[in-house]
Write a protein that holds these residues in place. Sequence first.
Motif, PDB file in Angstrom:
ATOM      1  N   THR A 107       0.834  -1.206   0.000  1.00 15.67           N
ATOM      2  CA  THR A 107       0.000   0.000   0.000  1.00 15.67           C
ATOM      3  C   THR A 107       0.865   1.251   0.000  1.00 15.67           C
ATOM      4  N   THR A 199      -6.171  -1.730   3.955  1.00 16.26           N
ATOM      5  CA  THR A 199      -5.168  -1.561   2.891  1.00 16.26           C
ATOM      6  C   THR A 199      -5.634  -2.185   1.580  1.00 16.26           C
ATOM      7  N   TYR A 202      -7.916   0.226  -0.073  1.00 19.32           N
ATOM      8  CA  TYR A 202      -7.160   1.322  -0.682  1.00 19.32           C
ATOM      9  C   TYR A 202      -6.505   0.868  -1.988  1.00 19.32           C
ATOM     10  N   MET A 203      -5.915  -0.335  -1.985  1.00 15.05           N
ATOM     11  CA  MET A 203      -5.259  -0.829  -3.200  1.00 15.05           C
ATOM     12  C   MET A 203      -6.267  -1.042  -4.325  1.00 15.05           C
TER      13      MET A 203
END
Length: 308
Positions: A107, A199, A202-203
Amino acid sequence: MISNDTVLGLLFLCQTVFGALGNSFLLGLYITTFLIGTKLRPIDLLISHLAFVNDLVLLSKGVPQTMAAFGLNNFLDDVGCQLVFYFHRVARGISLCTTCLLSSIQTITLSPRSSRWAEVKARITKCIVSFCFLCWTFHLPIYYIILLNVKGPIRVKNITERNNLIYCSAPIGISFNVALHIFVFSLPDILCVGIMVGTSGYMIFVLYRHHQKVQYIHGNDLTSSSNPEIRATQTILLLVSMFVSFYSLNTILTLFMQFEKPASWLVHVNVFLAACFPVCSPFVLIVSDSQVLKYSLALWDRIKLPVQ
């Protein structure tokens, strides 16, 4: 006609052997690549650490479970059962911690290329060894409670206060102190799972923005999605989703078995789920991570060179 126990034994044997071979291949490849002087990526150390821990998970659970499925139920005494369950839980916790680190570092790698994030990225990649050591230092002492509760197999049928875990046994229900201990030290696991979910979200968002940008610039030509950084992100996303799924199911069954006397088939299902991620993860990396193929070809060329 083949009995159910034989089928289970063959299933656990195949699962353990294939998983151990896959993880050992990855571990051996990264070690050999490092020794011959090839530069590794920062996450390669974490992947090799994950492969080692996954081997430990498989061997500490798969081998005794296979023997038990073939009918060898009394091959461990109290000390043997305690050590097998202890190392399995430690390795399982470290596998969670390592997967969380993989997700977090990837991330940060995908984050905006500002000077602030570049500084964070440089610092965190230098601390990977310290993070791995910290995982071991944290998990080794907290599972000592297993050494006090797990015992050898039940040899008397009228004992009802202990769960029969095929080749070992554990108390039915847990006391207040033990429950408090499990709750307090389960918080890091819950935190790691939460970090992985965050994470991963987010990715996925970053990959979606990249996809939209590529579509805008190149239309339907998505060749830039073969970028090694994007492929590495997709691989880690797949690993994280697999881990969270199998870990959640395994945790739910484990908690249920603490309070109810489980049937033997439920014990086998729980063990099978616990081994699914260690078995699948090396093959996901071998197939999805182009760097594994690159290291393998470089090593093969190095081996052929003296012959020529």
